[in-house]
Design a protein around this motif. Structure first.
Motif, mmCIF file in Angstrom:
data_model
loop_
_atom_site.group_PDB
_atom_site.id
_atom_site.type_symbol
_atom_site.label_atom_id
_atom_site.label_comp_id
_atom_site.label_asym_id
_atom_site.label_seq_id
_atom_site.Cartn_x
_atom_site.Cartn_y
_atom_site.Cartn_z
ATOM 1 N N UNK A 1 -18.864 4.945 -10.428
ATOM 2 C CA UNK A 1 -17.967 4.206 -9.538
ATOM 3 C C UNK A 1 -17.071 5.183 -8.802
ATOM 4 N N UNK A 2 -16.509 4.693 -7.690
ATOM 5 C CA UNK A 2 -15.649 5.525 -6.858
ATOM 6 C C UNK A 2 -14.251 4.925 -6.789
ATOM 7 N N UNK A 3 -13.257 5.771 -7.048
ATOM 8 C CA UNK A 3 -11.842 5.390 -6.930
ATOM 9 C C UNK A 3 -11.262 6.190 -5.773
ATOM 10 N N UNK A 4 -10.651 5.510 -4.831
ATOM 11 C CA UNK A 4 -10.104 6.178 -3.651
ATOM 12 C C UNK A 4 -8.577 6.096 -3.682
ATOM 13 N N UNK A 5 -7.939 7.271 -3.708
ATOM 14 C CA UNK A 5 -6.464 7.343 -3.709
ATOM 15 C C UNK A 5 -6.008 7.507 -2.268
ATOM 16 N N UNK A 6 -5.126 6.631 -1.831
ATOM 17 C CA UNK A 6 -4.772 6.613 -0.416
ATOM 18 C C UNK A 6 -3.284 6.317 -0.237
ATOM 19 N N UNK A 7 -2.811 6.497 0.977
ATOM 20 C CA UNK A 7 -1.393 6.310 1.288
ATOM 21 C C UNK A 7 -1.185 5.015 2.074
ATOM 22 N N UNK A 8 -0.192 4.248 1.644
ATOM 23 C CA UNK A 8 0.263 3.084 2.417
ATOM 24 C C UNK A 8 1.658 3.448 2.939
ATOM 25 N N UNK A 9 1.747 3.996 4.152
ATOM 26 C CA UNK A 9 3.057 4.471 4.629
ATOM 27 C C UNK A 9 3.991 3.310 4.981
ATOM 28 N N UNK A 10 5.277 3.558 4.778
ATOM 29 C CA UNK A 10 6.297 2.596 5.187
ATOM 30 C C UNK A 10 6.934 3.106 6.472
ATOM 31 N N UNK A 11 6.810 2.319 7.535
ATOM 32 C CA UNK A 11 7.401 2.696 8.824
ATOM 33 C C UNK A 11 8.787 2.073 8.899
ATOM 34 N N UNK A 12 9.789 2.919 8.759
ATOM 35 C CA UNK A 12 11.156 2.428 8.636
ATOM 36 C C UNK A 12 11.605 1.660 9.876
ATOM 37 N N UNK B 1 10.035 -1.552 9.722
ATOM 38 C CA UNK B 1 10.296 -2.265 8.478
ATOM 39 C C UNK B 1 9.028 -2.793 7.837
ATOM 40 N N UNK B 2 7.907 -2.043 8.006
ATOM 41 C CA UNK B 2 6.616 -2.540 7.525
ATOM 42 C C UNK B 2 5.824 -1.461 6.795
ATOM 43 N N UNK B 3 5.027 -1.923 5.827
ATOM 44 C CA UNK B 3 4.004 -1.083 5.216
ATOM 45 C C UNK B 3 2.739 -1.203 6.055
ATOM 46 N N UNK B 4 2.060 -0.102 6.296
ATOM 47 C CA UNK B 4 0.910 -0.103 7.184
ATOM 48 C C UNK B 4 -0.391 0.213 6.421
ATOM 49 N N UNK B 5 -1.431 -0.561 6.699
ATOM 50 C CA UNK B 5 -2.710 -0.398 6.009
ATOM 51 C C UNK B 5 -3.754 0.350 6.831
ATOM 52 N N UNK B 6 -3.502 0.562 8.131
ATOM 53 C CA UNK B 6 -4.529 1.155 8.999
ATOM 54 C C UNK B 6 -5.009 2.531 8.511
ATOM 55 N N UNK B 7 -4.111 3.443 8.080
ATOM 56 C CA UNK B 7 -4.620 4.740 7.611
ATOM 57 C C UNK B 7 -5.629 4.585 6.473
ATOM 58 N N UNK B 8 -5.366 3.649 5.572
ATOM 59 C CA UNK B 8 -6.293 3.418 4.461
ATOM 60 C C UNK B 8 -7.610 2.842 4.959
ATOM 61 N N UNK B 9 -7.537 1.887 5.890
ATOM 62 C CA UNK B 9 -8.765 1.306 6.430
ATOM 63 C C UNK B 9 -9.645 2.373 7.082
ATOM 64 N N UNK B 10 -9.023 3.261 7.861
ATOM 65 C CA UNK B 10 -9.791 4.319 8.525
ATOM 66 C C UNK B 10 -10.369 5.311 7.509
ATOM 67 N N UNK C 1 5.934 4.102 -1.138
ATOM 68 C CA UNK C 1 7.350 4.187 -1.511
ATOM 69 C C UNK C 1 7.877 2.844 -1.989
ATOM 70 N N UNK C 2 7.211 1.777 -1.585
ATOM 71 C CA UNK C 2 7.685 0.428 -1.905
ATOM 72 C C UNK C 2 6.568 -0.383 -2.561
ATOM 73 N N UNK C 3 6.912 -1.365 -3.381
ATOM 74 C CA UNK C 3 5.890 -2.238 -3.972
ATOM 75 C C UNK C 3 5.084 -2.952 -2.893
ATOM 76 N N UNK C 4 3.812 -3.169 -3.181
ATOM 77 C CA UNK C 4 2.930 -3.812 -2.217
ATOM 78 C C UNK C 4 2.918 -5.326 -2.441
ATOM 79 N N UNK C 5 3.244 -6.120 -1.419
ATOM 80 C CA UNK C 5 3.155 -7.577 -1.577
ATOM 81 C C UNK C 5 1.701 -8.005 -1.749
ATOM 82 N N UNK C 6 1.512 -9.165 -2.380
ATOM 83 C CA UNK C 6 0.160 -9.660 -2.645
ATOM 84 C C UNK C 6 -0.632 -9.819 -1.343
ATOM 85 N N UNK C 7 0.033 -10.265 -0.280
ATOM 86 C CA UNK C 7 -0.675 -10.475 0.984
ATOM 87 C C UNK C 7 -1.260 -9.173 1.517
ATOM 88 N N UNK C 8 -0.534 -8.049 1.316
ATOM 89 C CA UNK C 8 -1.032 -6.761 1.785
ATOM 90 C C UNK C 8 -2.202 -6.296 0.919
#
Length: 542
Positions: free
Chosen positions: A169-180, A183-192, A212-219
């Motif tokens: 199996x493959x585990x991918x460690x990635x960044x979910x940056x917070x754009x101050x 005021x949002x966490x962004x998923x695009x870098x991970x998708x790419x 840096x911040x907890x991820x909401x379920x929707x994200x």
């Protein structure tokens, strides 16, 4: 057949792939599986042994004498076991091996190519590390998209096909940056990043999301949908108060469930009670002690990674927080005795770490002299032992020109000297040495130390024989042994060949210096005993 977990990284480096890998391996180990780990480094250096500490950080030395990436130190501390040279390999080692085979004619005159020859070499090394274990966790250094990492990604893709999808199996460690600003966490870098992996032919089965911040379920749901990953396989990895908390955080999120499902491991219930107890002592101890850490690589503390961890872990086992006071040895050289007293008056113990080269040496000698004269508990490691002997020879024996041949090759008093071979009367070599590519001989890896009874070293280890790891070229000159002992220095440890491995000072509450690196055998569950004894005696001295 072993099962494999391949850990890749995306978006950027330094996300914590090593700690993620070690944490997953620890949870599986505590679930009853026999686990090992492999770190693949994509640099062309054969190993980090000739790299600057500023370039690479610490060079970790295994029991069998391999100079490896510092992640191997993390693996050993987490898994509470010794690893070996087969647990870390580099692009340089892979290509060197393939070229040597080609020169010998092993490929029978065929054209040697990335595929299949390089990828086969990579797969063979991974499979060799996985002999006699249940699960191999393989960390691929670098970031998806790096040119140098492509052969490794292709090799593990092929390996998955060979062992079957139920065994990899493959585990991918990635960044979910917070754009101050937004005021949002962004998923695009991970998708790419995941898209890049899938383009190569690898579909990750789990995401470990650094944020840096907890991820909401929707994200999390959005990541699962866009990356084609089960919802329970999106794992959050926010900053922890200690890296040893990470396995517990993963366990709280039931991170083993998708692993067990993918690899058909059954229901897993790791017993992390002892681990949890030690982590609590690390984070909230009852006592504290301040240690002066004297070194010259303080701008990059990763150079002393294992030693820092050893101090903190020893403190945890003593229910004690170790506060490290960083002291730059080069700055000490410029200070007066009164200014030095002001620095060390605030600490309960002084540690002089290992290192190479003359820079900062006079400052370390000043620190050692202060510890000796003012009865401050002292621990010297490698160079810290050699300098303790030089300081004693100069200021107690009165050998004004006492020095190391490393700093003054033609010194008239070579208290520390370079010796290339250790040969007995019969002409037989008596000690395993390693010839470095830069010339010169090194003692590398584990060697026996025979400990003299009724010494501080014996009190610490409670045995007359230990195996500790070395990484050095120079030795304390046995010619001065009798004079040193007559003046009050105890030779408390020797190799079986008679080399001086440890010294102490007789009329001192706790002054111990060792030629080996005790930090390399330190583990979270089994701290190194001489380092723990140093911390304990520093506390008593406070």
């Amino acid at each position: 057949m072993a099962k494999y977990i391949f850990v890749t990284g995306g978006v950027l480096s330094s996300l914590g792939k090593g700690i993620t890998s070690a944490s997953l391996a620890t949870l599986l180990q505590h679930s009853g599986f026999k686990v090992t780990m492999v770190k693949i480094d994509p640099y062309i250096n054969v190993d980090p042994g000739t790299m600057s500490p500023f370039e690479h950080g610490e060079v970790f030395v295994t029991e069998d004498g391999a100079e490896t990436d510092l992640d191997i130190g993390n693996y050993e501390r987490f898994l509470n076991k010794n690893l070996s040279k087969k647990n870390n390999f580099t692009t340089g080692q892979v290509y060197l091996s393939v070229i040597e085979k080609e020169r010998r004619g092993d490929y029978l005159g065929k054209t040697v190519q990335i595929i299949p020859h390089i990828t086969n070499e990579i797969k063979d090394r991974i499979k060799k590390a996985g002999e006699d274990v249940d699960i191999v966790v393989v960390e691929l250094g670098g970031t998806v998209g790096d040119i140098e990492g492509l052969p490794f990604l292709e090799a593990v893709r092929q390996l998955k096909q060979e062992v079957g999808s139920e065994n990899a199996m493959f585990v991918h460690v990635t960044l979910i940056p917070y754009i101050k600003a937004a005021g949002e966490l962004k998923t695009k870098p991970t998708q790419h990043s995941v898209q890049e992996l899938r383009r190569i032919g690898i579909t990750p089965n789990m995401l470990v999301c650094r944020s840096e911040k907890p991820l909401p379920k929707s994200l999390k749901d959005k990541l699962a949908d866009s990356c084609d990953i089960d919802r329970d396989a999106v794992i959050e990895a926010t900053d922890a108060d200690t890296v040893y908390r990470v396995p517990l955080n993963f366990l709280d999120q039931n991170a083993l469930k998708p692993i067990a499902k993918k690899l058909d491991l059954g229901e897993l219930h790791p017993d992390m009670s002892e681990w949890n107890y030690i982590v609590k002592k690390l984070v909230s101890p009852q006592k504290s002690v301040k240690i002066a850490f004297v070194g010259k690589y303080l701008k990059l503390k990763e150079s002393y990674k294992s030693l820092i961890e050893a101090l903190l872990i020893s403190g945890a086992h003593l229910d004690m927080r170790v506060d490290i006071e960083w002291v730059d040895s080069e700055e000490l050289e410029k200070l007066s005795d009164e200014e030095i007293k002001e620095i060390f008056d605030e600490v309960s113990g002084i540690l002089v770490a290992g290192g190479f080269g003359e820079r900062g040496v006079e400052g370390k000698l000043k620190a050692i002299k202060y510890a000796r004269e003012n009865k401050v508990p002292y621990l010297g490691i490698c160079l810290g032992m050699q300098l303790a002997v030089i300081e004693f020879a100069r200021n107690v024996l009165g050998l004004k020109y006492a020095n190391s041949q490393e700093f003054e090759p033609d010194t008239s008093e070579p208290v520390v000297y370079l010796i290339d071979e250790f040969i007995d009367a019969s002409g037989e070599r008596q000690i395993r040495t390693h010839k470095s590519p830069l010339g010169g001989t090194m003692r590398l890896g584990g060697y026996e130390c025979l400990i003299k009874k009724d010494t501080k070293l014996y009190e610490a280890y409670k045995t007359d024989k230990v195996i500790e790891r070395h990484r050095h070229r120079y030795e304390v000159n046995g010619k001065y042994e009798k004079d040193l002992e007559k003046a009050g220095m105890i030779i408390s440890g020797k190799s079986k060949e008679g080399l001086i491995e440890a010294v102490e000072i007789k009329d001192h509450p706790w002054f111990v210096a060792v030629q080996f690196h005790p930090e390399f055998t330190n583990k979270l569950k089994s701290p190194n005993k001489v380092i723990m004894s140093f911390v304990e005696n520093a506390y008593k001295n406070r």
